[in-house]
Design an enzyme around this catalytic site. Sequence first.
Site, PDB file in Angstrom:
ATOM      1  N   HIS A   1      -7.803  -7.252   4.469  1.00  0.00           N
ATOM      2  CA  HIS A   1      -6.618  -7.245   5.341  1.00  0.00           C
ATOM      3  C   HIS A   1      -6.978  -6.850   6.778  1.00  0.00           C
ATOM      4  O   HIS A   1      -7.086  -5.668   7.082  1.00  0.00           O
ATOM      5  CB  HIS A   1      -5.579  -6.259   4.785  1.00  0.00           C
ATOM      6  CG  HIS A   1      -4.922  -6.751   3.547  1.00  0.00           C
ATOM      7  ND1 HIS A   1      -3.832  -7.585   3.574  1.00  0.00           N
ATOM      8  CD2 HIS A   1      -5.209  -6.563   2.249  1.00  0.00           C
ATOM      9  CE1 HIS A   1      -3.477  -7.880   2.329  1.00  0.00           C
ATOM     10  NE2 HIS A   1      -4.305  -7.266   1.509  1.00  0.00           N
TER      11      HIS A   1
ATOM     12  N   GLY B   1      -0.106 -11.330  -0.806  1.00  0.00           N
ATOM     13  CA  GLY B   1       1.032 -11.212  -1.707  1.00  0.00           C
ATOM     14  C   GLY B   1       0.545 -10.749  -3.053  1.00  0.00           C
ATOM     15  O   GLY B   1      -0.652 -10.858  -3.345  1.00  0.00           O
TER      16      GLY B   1
ATOM     17  N   CYS C   1      -6.121 -12.623   2.075  1.00  0.00           N
ATOM     18  CA  CYS C   1      -5.998 -12.151   0.691  1.00  0.00           C
ATOM     19  C   CYS C   1      -5.431 -13.270  -0.196  1.00  0.00           C
ATOM     20  O   CYS C   1      -6.084 -14.287  -0.389  1.00  0.00           O
ATOM     21  CB  CYS C   1      -5.144 -10.880   0.665  1.00  0.00           C
ATOM     22  SG  CYS C   1      -5.188 -10.045  -0.910  1.00  0.00           S
ATOM     23  N   TYR C   2      -4.214 -13.132  -0.686  1.00  0.00           N
ATOM     24  CA  TYR C   2      -3.617 -14.210  -1.484  1.00  0.00           C
ATOM     25  C   TYR C   2      -3.620 -15.520  -0.693  1.00  0.00           C
ATOM     26  O   TYR C   2      -3.802 -16.595  -1.262  1.00  0.00           O
ATOM     27  CB  TYR C   2      -2.193 -13.819  -1.881  1.00  0.00           C
ATOM     28  CG  TYR C   2      -1.457 -14.866  -2.691  1.00  0.00           C
ATOM     29  CD1 TYR C   2      -1.763 -15.081  -4.027  1.00  0.00           C
ATOM     30  CD2 TYR C   2      -0.453 -15.642  -2.097  1.00  0.00           C
ATOM     31  CE1 TYR C   2      -1.087 -16.039  -4.761  1.00  0.00           C
ATOM     32  CE2 TYR C   2       0.224 -16.608  -2.833  1.00  0.00           C
ATOM     33  CZ  TYR C   2      -0.095 -16.806  -4.160  1.00  0.00           C
ATOM     34  OH  TYR C   2       0.569 -17.753  -4.889  1.00  0.00           O
TER      35      TYR C   2
ATOM     36  N   LYS D   1      10.788  -3.221  15.831  1.00  0.00           N
ATOM     37  CA  LYS D   1      11.193  -1.880  16.264  1.00  0.00           C
ATOM     38  C   LYS D   1      10.347  -1.337  17.427  1.00  0.00           C
ATOM     39  O   LYS D   1      10.882  -0.807  18.393  1.00  0.00           O
ATOM     40  CB  LYS D   1      11.063  -0.937  15.065  1.00  0.00           C
ATOM     41  CG  LYS D   1      11.604   0.441  15.301  1.00  0.00           C
ATOM     42  CD  LYS D   1      13.036   0.452  14.903  1.00  0.00           C
ATOM     43  CE  LYS D   1      13.697   1.769  15.039  1.00  0.00           C
ATOM     44  NZ  LYS D   1      15.066   1.690  14.508  1.00  0.00           N
TER      45      LYS D   1
ATOM     46  N   GLU E   1      -5.098  -6.900   9.266  1.00  0.00           N
ATOM     47  CA  GLU E   1      -3.932  -6.367   9.982  1.00  0.00           C
ATOM     48  C   GLU E   1      -3.754  -4.859   9.823  1.00  0.00           C
ATOM     49  O   GLU E   1      -2.963  -4.257  10.529  1.00  0.00           O
ATOM     50  CB  GLU E   1      -2.657  -7.104   9.531  1.00  0.00           C
ATOM     51  CG  GLU E   1      -2.170  -6.793   8.124  1.00  0.00           C
ATOM     52  CD  GLU E   1      -2.873  -7.603   7.024  1.00  0.00           C
ATOM     53  OE1 GLU E   1      -3.984  -8.114   7.278  1.00  0.00           O
ATOM     54  OE2 GLU E   1      -2.322  -7.692   5.918  1.00  0.00           O
TER      55      GLU E   1
ATOM     56  N   ASP F   1      18.172   1.168  17.986  1.00  0.00           N
ATOM     57  CA  ASP F   1      18.501  -0.262  18.101  1.00  0.00           C
ATOM     58  C   ASP F   1      19.853  -0.490  18.769  1.00  0.00           C
ATOM     59  O   ASP F   1      19.971  -1.266  19.721  1.00  0.00           O
ATOM     60  CB  ASP F   1      18.503  -0.930  16.721  1.00  0.00           C
ATOM     61  CG  ASP F   1      17.188  -0.742  15.993  1.00  0.00           C
ATOM     62  OD1 ASP F   1      16.198  -0.440  16.669  1.00  0.00           O
ATOM     63  OD2 ASP F   1      17.165  -0.893  14.763  1.00  0.00           O
TER      64      ASP F   1
END
Length: 582
Positions: free
Chosen positions: A167, A52, A80-81, A371, A169, A225
């Site tokens: 990170h 964040g 991270c944060y 998605k 991810e 969607d």
Amino acid sequence: MAPQIFVLDAGGQYCHLIARKVRELGVSAEVRPSDAPASELRDAKGIIISGGPSSVYEAGSPTIDPDILKLAGVAVLGICYGQQLIAHLAGGVVSKGDKGEYGSAEITIENASVLLDGLPKTQRVWMSHRDKVTQVPPGFSTIASTETCAIAAMANAATQQYGVQFHPEVVHTAHGREILSNFLFLAAGCEPDWNPTGLIEQVEEQIRQTAAGRNVFFFVSGGVDSTVAYTLCLRALGPERVYGAYVDTGLMREGETEFVGDLFAKLGATHFHVEDSRKEFLDALGAATEPEKKRHIIGQQFVNVQERVLNSGMFTSGNWILGQGTIYPDTIESGGTAKADLIKTHHNRVPAIQKLIDENRIIEPLTQFYKDEVRAIGRQLGLPDAFLDRHPFPGPGLAIRCLCTTSSGSPVETEDGWVLPIQSVGVQGDSRTYRSVLVTKEEDRAVATAIVNKRTDVNRAVSLAWLHVPVADMAVRPAILDEARLARLRRADAIVRKLSVETGFETRVWQFPVVLIPLGTEDRPDSVVLRPIQSVDGMTADATPIPTDVLSQIVAQLREVEGLCGVFCDLTNKPPGTIEWE
Ligand code: XMP
């Protein structure tokens, strides 16, 4: 089904990415606000605290329930944060950084750990932080460092608590997937339990239960969607009980209404209805030129059409409920804002729809999925790839790609190129700009973006691809959204899309808007701007060069289009330009 992993959202843009990556590894994950009480999370196998933008020292910055760090048998990973929060709450030290570290860095493994098990001693990671942990909390040890960040990763083996300053991810972290996998399967002891396509039968059963004998009505847009949600209902309830209405606004791309009609016919829909609202939308737009005004008018027209349909005959009977294609990120609060209220506002929350929600007459089969998972389900259901892989297309359609103006003017020559008397939308920091466009001779995108950033009068740079007359002889004339200009844009867009698909360029870009601007001569009053971009989520974008051979084919066909005087290529990244021009 309770998820094995909770991702706590500390305000980072990455929290959904983390949850998606966990799910890609086959483990169920859900996002919760960072301050979710430990008592609600205790049944998970693991908790990941996201990154964040805040500093743990700022008043009001996101925090977590400290009891999370006392939950027995629940592994914790702070990213991270998230790592700084763990350090701060568990007795370590976080120091304020002034410069920070952004981008690629190399970590070196200092001590063995479950988290970095099996990974090379040194590896590339992605960093984005200002503050950093400068002393690990009691019980923790440093497991990796970089040249500028002594505690790039830390571990407490006894409690299975971990922190990483980088990170894992993002794709730029070379072994990010393995690191997350180690956390899930070695530290937290997760078992694979998540497979969206394996949930199709369960979702269909839920649809039957929610419908409880009633019929389902959808407003379909031709988007992924709503189409996948509709298909699931069709399978669960049969074609007699599922209705679809498609609103033809007249602002769609060439062949779109037919494409959607064909698709739904192939899906086996028998009750599919096209609501022809073309005249209504165009009349309402009238001489509107201002981008947000156009959006507002279009949103209002959607509301009118939806209200009309929902308040007509059969749908007022209690035997009908409304189906919607709402997906997971649309449903949850993020960074303290009730995002659910903002998203898809004009489609999903008109008063007649709100009434159905209040009466519990709504069915949203995709609310647990991201998605890419919706696409996987669509693929499993047999929807064609050509449909599932289509680029995103804005709800207001071609209206926001057809620039209108009340004023006239001529290009002005400057040291950087010609400044066109046309305003387009841009973005700088958190605010949107509305400024002129520069025609530059500079082909390099980074240099073009630097020129735009240097000047205060423009927010976008374009290069020339073809001109019927020199720029000096072109002019901007008053123009509105009329049939002739929409037809011109629709034709140009169709040509570009066809060639983009045929040459394979389409798959190399995330989106490829084609924009009509009122710049030209008396008998050729408009020009076209090509705007192919690369992006991950539309929040930022890189202008993408069009290969010379593809561009020359595009130009060869566009110059034959009635009323077109020029073709330009947009060189601007986002920021400072937005993806769309309005
Ligand atoms: P911008 O132009 O803001 O676009 O960089 C980011 C992404 O959002 C899409 N977009 C819209 N989608 N209604 C939509 O449904 C809108 O009014 C709208 N405006 C922009 C745009 O196509 C891009 O993918």
